[in-house]
Design an enzyme around this catalytic site. Structure first.
Site, PDB file in Angstrom:
ATOM      1  N   GLY A  12      -1.058   4.434  13.973  1.00  0.00           N
ATOM      2  CA  GLY A  12      -1.455   3.318  13.268  1.00  0.00           C
ATOM      3  C   GLY A  12      -2.428   2.347  14.077  1.00  0.00           C
ATOM      4  O   GLY A  12      -2.592   1.276  14.045  1.00  0.00           O
ATOM      5  N   GLY A  15      -5.225  -0.049  12.460  1.00  0.00           N
ATOM      6  CA  GLY A  15      -4.697  -1.335  11.814  1.00  0.00           C
ATOM      7  C   GLY A  15      -5.029  -2.914  11.916  1.00  0.00           C
ATOM      8  O   GLY A  15      -5.427  -3.127  12.989  1.00  0.00           O
ATOM      9  N   GLN A  16      -4.801  -3.274  11.042  1.00  0.00           N
ATOM     10  CA  GLN A  16      -4.641  -4.475  11.481  1.00  0.00           C
ATOM     11  C   GLN A  16      -3.645  -5.387  12.643  1.00  0.00           C
ATOM     12  O   GLN A  16      -4.351  -5.566  13.274  1.00  0.00           O
ATOM     13  CB  GLN A  16      -4.221  -5.928   9.852  1.00  0.00           C
ATOM     14  CG  GLN A  16      -4.343  -7.865  10.454  1.00  0.00           C
ATOM     15  CD  GLN A  16      -3.145  -8.027   9.454  1.00  0.00           C
ATOM     16  OE1 GLN A  16      -2.093  -7.336   8.365  1.00  0.00           O
ATOM     17  NE2 GLN A  16      -3.197  -9.736   9.567  1.00  0.00           N
ATOM     18  N   ASP A  38      -4.030   6.851  14.866  1.00  0.00           N
ATOM     19  CA  ASP A  38      -4.435   6.849  13.290  1.00  0.00           C
ATOM     20  C   ASP A  38      -4.873   7.990  12.626  1.00  0.00           C
ATOM     21  O   ASP A  38      -5.647   8.688  13.032  1.00  0.00           O
ATOM     22  CB  ASP A  38      -5.525   5.959  13.507  1.00  0.00           C
ATOM     23  CG  ASP A  38      -4.694   4.748  12.034  1.00  0.00           C
ATOM     24  OD1 ASP A  38      -5.543   5.567  11.184  1.00  0.00           O
ATOM     25  OD2 ASP A  38      -4.544   3.779  12.482  1.00  0.00           O
ATOM     26  N   ARG A  40      -7.047   7.344  10.896  1.00  0.00           N
ATOM     27  CA  ARG A  40      -8.395   6.608  10.253  1.00  0.00           C
ATOM     28  C   ARG A  40      -9.339   7.247  11.064  1.00  0.00           C
ATOM     29  O   ARG A  40      -8.918   8.122  12.576  1.00  0.00           O
ATOM     30  CB  ARG A  40      -9.182   5.658   9.958  1.00  0.00           C
ATOM     31  CG  ARG A  40      -8.118   4.840   9.524  1.00  0.00           C
ATOM     32  CD  ARG A  40      -8.206   3.849   8.665  1.00  0.00           C
ATOM     33  NE  ARG A  40      -7.509   2.336   8.659  1.00  0.00           N
ATOM     34  CZ  ARG A  40      -7.138   1.449   8.183  1.00  0.00           C
ATOM     35  NH1 ARG A  40      -8.434   0.655   8.625  1.00  0.00           N
ATOM     36  NH2 ARG A  40      -6.161   0.351   7.999  1.00  0.00           N
ATOM     37  N   ASP A  56      -1.343  12.984  12.347  1.00  0.00           N
ATOM     38  CA  ASP A  56      -1.002  12.808  10.390  1.00  0.00           C
ATOM     39  C   ASP A  56       0.961  11.766  11.113  1.00  0.00           C
ATOM     40  O   ASP A  56       1.463  13.610  11.867  1.00  0.00           O
ATOM     41  CB  ASP A  56      -1.373  13.277   9.513  1.00  0.00           C
ATOM     42  CG  ASP A  56      -0.395  12.860   8.480  1.00  0.00           C
ATOM     43  OD1 ASP A  56       1.021  11.654   8.875  1.00  0.00           O
ATOM     44  OD2 ASP A  56      -0.654  13.569   8.027  1.00  0.00           O
ATOM     45  N   TYR A 146       8.709  -1.625  -1.039  1.00  0.00           N
ATOM     46  CA  TYR A 146       7.927  -2.114  -0.101  1.00  0.00           C
ATOM     47  C   TYR A 146       9.438  -2.286   0.567  1.00  0.00           C
ATOM     48  O   TYR A 146       9.511  -2.381   2.378  1.00  0.00           O
ATOM     49  CB  TYR A 146       7.050  -3.148   0.771  1.00  0.00           C
ATOM     50  CG  TYR A 146       6.531  -3.465   2.295  1.00  0.00           C
ATOM     51  CD1 TYR A 146       6.341  -2.077   2.524  1.00  0.00           C
ATOM     52  CD2 TYR A 146       6.936  -4.370   2.150  1.00  0.00           C
ATOM     53  CE1 TYR A 146       5.459  -2.977   4.187  1.00  0.00           C
ATOM     54  CE2 TYR A 146       6.085  -5.299   3.074  1.00  0.00           C
ATOM     55  CZ  TYR A 146       5.475  -3.992   4.349  1.00  0.00           C
ATOM     56  OH  TYR A 146       5.358  -4.140   5.257  1.00  0.00           O
ATOM     57  N   LYS A 150      11.892  -0.849   3.769  1.00  0.00           N
ATOM     58  CA  LYS A 150      11.829  -1.322   5.291  1.00  0.00           C
ATOM     59  C   LYS A 150      13.568  -2.060   5.256  1.00  0.00           C
ATOM     60  O   LYS A 150      13.766  -1.585   6.477  1.00  0.00           O
ATOM     61  CB  LYS A 150      10.874  -3.295   5.478  1.00  0.00           C
ATOM     62  CG  LYS A 150       9.701  -3.119   5.322  1.00  0.00           C
ATOM     63  CD  LYS A 150       9.400  -2.151   6.829  1.00  0.00           C
ATOM     64  CE  LYS A 150       7.441  -2.299   6.509  1.00  0.00           C
ATOM     65  NZ  LYS A 150       7.626  -1.173   7.804  1.00  0.00           N
TER      66      LYS A 150
HETATM   67  P1  NAD Z   1      -2.548  -1.792   8.286  1.00  0.00           P
HETATM   68  O1  NAD Z   1      -2.633  -1.331   7.103  1.00  0.00           O
HETATM   69  O2  NAD Z   1      -3.304  -2.602   8.310  1.00  0.00           O
HETATM   70  O3  NAD Z   1      -2.431  -0.445   9.370  1.00  0.00           O
HETATM   71  C1  NAD Z   1      -1.364   0.877   9.516  1.00  0.00           C
HETATM   72  C2  NAD Z   1      -2.362   2.261   9.639  1.00  0.00           C
HETATM   73  O4  NAD Z   1      -1.225   2.923   9.618  1.00  0.00           O
HETATM   74  C3  NAD Z   1      -3.550   2.224   8.852  1.00  0.00           C
HETATM   75  O5  NAD Z   1      -4.605   2.122  10.376  1.00  0.00           O
HETATM   76  C4  NAD Z   1      -3.679   3.138   9.023  1.00  0.00           C
HETATM   77  O6  NAD Z   1      -4.480   4.167   8.460  1.00  0.00           O
HETATM   78  C5  NAD Z   1      -2.942   3.922   9.525  1.00  0.00           C
HETATM   79  N1  NAD Z   1      -1.732   5.351   8.989  1.00  0.00           N
HETATM   80  C6  NAD Z   1      -1.250   5.113   7.441  1.00  0.00           C
HETATM   81  N2  NAD Z   1      -1.087   6.499   6.395  1.00  0.00           N
HETATM   82  C7  NAD Z   1      -0.473   7.322   8.624  1.00  0.00           C
HETATM   83  C8  NAD Z   1      -0.293   8.081   8.972  1.00  0.00           C
HETATM   84  N3  NAD Z   1       0.308   9.016   7.439  1.00  0.00           N
HETATM   85  N4  NAD Z   1      -0.344   8.874   9.896  1.00  0.00           N
HETATM   86  C9  NAD Z   1      -0.862   7.601  11.144  1.00  0.00           C
HETATM   87  N5  NAD Z   1      -1.616   6.537  10.826  1.00  0.00           N
HETATM   88  C10 NAD Z   1      -1.129   6.738   9.849  1.00  0.00           C
HETATM   89  O7  NAD Z   1      -1.268  -2.356   8.013  1.00  0.00           O
HETATM   90  P2  NAD Z   1      -0.420  -3.697   9.618  1.00  0.00           P
HETATM   91  O8  NAD Z   1      -0.408  -4.414   8.842  1.00  0.00           O
HETATM   92  O9  NAD Z   1      -0.873  -3.229  10.740  1.00  0.00           O
HETATM   93  O10 NAD Z   1       0.592  -3.520   9.810  1.00  0.00           O
HETATM   94  C11 NAD Z   1       1.950  -2.723  10.257  1.00  0.00           C
HETATM   95  C12 NAD Z   1       2.850  -2.429  10.591  1.00  0.00           C
HETATM   96  O11 NAD Z   1       3.843  -4.158  10.139  1.00  0.00           O
HETATM   97  C13 NAD Z   1       3.419  -1.724   9.138  1.00  0.00           C
HETATM   98  O12 NAD Z   1       4.721  -1.273   9.076  1.00  0.00           O
HETATM   99  C14 NAD Z   1       3.872  -3.299   8.075  1.00  0.00           C
HETATM  100  O13 NAD Z   1       5.052  -3.036   7.448  1.00  0.00           O
HETATM  101  C15 NAD Z   1       4.074  -4.243   8.921  1.00  0.00           C
HETATM  102  N6  NAD Z   1       4.334  -5.423   8.691  1.00  0.00           N
HETATM  103  C16 NAD Z   1       2.827  -5.918   8.716  1.00  0.00           C
HETATM  104  C17 NAD Z   1       2.690  -7.152   7.978  1.00  0.00           C
HETATM  105  C18 NAD Z   1       1.337  -8.047   8.420  1.00  0.00           C
HETATM  106  O14 NAD Z   1       1.473  -9.393   7.444  1.00  0.00           O
HETATM  107  N7  NAD Z   1       0.347  -7.354   8.505  1.00  0.00           N
HETATM  108  C19 NAD Z   1       3.777  -7.987   8.172  1.00  0.00           C
HETATM  109  C20 NAD Z   1       4.811  -7.523   8.707  1.00  0.00           C
HETATM  110  C21 NAD Z   1       5.048  -6.070   8.224  1.00  0.00           C
HETATM  111  N1  SER Z   2       2.506  -8.931   5.039  1.00  0.00           N
HETATM  112  C1  SER Z   2       3.439  -8.072   4.805  1.00  0.00           C
HETATM  113  C2  SER Z   2       2.990  -8.079   3.337  1.00  0.00           C
HETATM  114  O1  SER Z   2       2.508  -8.863   2.063  1.00  0.00           O
HETATM  115  C3  SER Z   2       4.831  -8.361   4.840  1.00  0.00           C
HETATM  116  O2  SER Z   2       4.925  -7.410   4.829  1.00  0.00           O
HETATM  117  O3  SER Z   2       3.257  -6.712   2.695  1.00  0.00           O
END
Ligand code: NAD
Ligand code: SER
Length: 316
Positions: A12, A15-16, A38, A40, A56, A146, A150
């Site tokens: 992943g 992602g962000q 990833d 993507r 994947d 979600y 978690k």
């Molecule tokens: P995001 O959606 O920006 O990135 C997730 C990445 O995973 C994407 O690039 C997507 O293409 C990839 N992905 C999805 N399905 C996939 C698969 N089957 N195989 C491989 N890659 C795959 O999410 P994020 O914000 O970077 O979050 C990352 C983790 O942190 C997640 O577990 C999320 O729940 C957790 N989290 C994020 C936040 C936040 O505010 N961003 C807050 C709490 C927890």
């Molecule tokens: N930033 C995340 C969301 O809003 C919290 O896990 O889904």
């Protein structure tokens, strides 16, 4: 920080969080020791910075081969469906969020990987949890798919540690704010959109109401927390489900006021949608004293520092 040479897989990575975490891990461990992967296409900011593999995480055999072929010792699993997207397709969110974790935990057990990182979220808490300074251990009854995924994931992490000795570590991230890679469909995404719109149009219509307080964190603090947790001595880690983590708490009105110090003509309106109900079920602030005590967690950025940095970097 005592950084040992490891071979790391980030799942992943586009992602962000993934883009910034991969970049920092490459700085610390060496570019070729951190494989980004990833579904993507490779993110622009990762291109030319180290190895990239399309994978994947739901395909366990392919993932297993990748881990063996590259002699992976640590996995950071970031692939997931976030809260707002998850409510639109609950079955898919449950399937992806659970199966991805179980695939990684099983391979970690079989291949005796040294460490696994998997993030949880403030979304594990629900309306029956105390909403202010939510403690590490309290009532946990999430109402979003979600949050349910978690919470189940946290139980699996503790299970694999207790029964199989898998050294899996986790943080309950608050809403994360950043400018390098776009957010992936969360309820806290308004706190990113607001900066972009303030600079672009001097106007933003927020999908949460003005007094909706949520726990938030600037991305540099989140990346540092993640690596500090992963580099902490094993005996210091007393929580094997997931650590509460906190930096700041603010409402849309307060982030608007912080932006207005730099853009006085900024105009903020409110039109709450389905995400309001999700936000209402989450804590307003988090007690992270266990993380502070166990591995010395301390945030750096507050709201105004973050606003200054976000606006400066988005302008650039
Ligand atoms: P995001 O959606 O920006 O990135 C997730 C990445 O995973 C994407 O690039 C997507 O293409 C990839 N992905 C999805 N399905 C996939 C698969 N089957 N195989 C491989 N890659 C795959 O999410 P994020 O914000 O970077 O979050 C990352 C983790 O942190 C997640 O577990 C999320 O729940 C957790 N989290 C994020 C936040 C936040 O505010 N961003 C807050 C709490 C927890
Ligand atoms: N930033 C995340 C969301 O809003 C919290 O896990 O889904």
């Amino acid at each position: 920080m005592n950084i040992v040479k490891e071979k790391i897989l980030v799942i992943g990575a586009c992602g962000q969080i993934g883009v910034e975490l991969t970049t920092e891990l490459r700085r610390l461990f060496g570019s070729n020791n951190v494989i980004a992967s990833d579904l993507r296409d490779e993110h622009e900011l990762l291109k030319g910075t180290g190895p990239y593999v399309s994978c994947d995480v739901m395909n366990k055999e392919m993932l297993h081969v990748l881990i063996i072929r590259h002699n992976i010792t640590q996995v950071y699993l970031l692939a997931a469906i976030l809260s707002a997207t998850g409510e639109k397709n609950p079955g898919l969110a449950w399937h992806i969020n659970m199966q991805s974790l179980l695939n990684v935990l099983e391979i970690a057990k079989e291949e005796k990987l040294t460490k696994i990182y998997w993030p949880s979220s403030i979304a594990v808490f629900g309306p029956t949890s105390p909403r202010e300074h939510t403690p590490q251990h309290t009532i946990i009854e999430p109402t979003t798919v979600y949050g349910i995924s978690k919470y189940a994931g946290e139980r699996w992490c503790e299970y694999y540690f207790t029964h199989y000795g898998v050294d899996v570590r986790s943080l309950r991230y608050p809403g994360l704010i950043s400018y390098k890679s776009a957010p992936g469909g969360g309820t806290t995404d308004y706190a990113i959109e607001i900066y972009i719109q303030a600079l672009r149009d001097k106007d933003y219509q927020c999908f949460l109401s003005e007094e909706t307080y949520l726990p938030m964190m600037y991305m540099p603090d989140a990346i540092r927390a993640t690596i500090e947790l992963m580099e902490a001595p094993k005996e210091k880690i007393t929580v094997r489900s997931s650590y509460n983590l906190s930096a700041m708490s603010f409402s849309p009105k307060e982030i608007g006021q912080s932006i207005a110090k730099h853009i006085p003509e900024f105009h903020l309106t409110y039109k709450p949608d389905f995400r309001q109900q999700i936000a209402n079920s989450w804590p307003m602030s988090i007690d992270d004293s266990t993380a502070q005590a166990d591995w010395n967690w301390k945030p750096h950025f507050d709201l105004d520092m973050m606003t200054e940095d976000m606006l400066h970097n988005l302008k650039a």
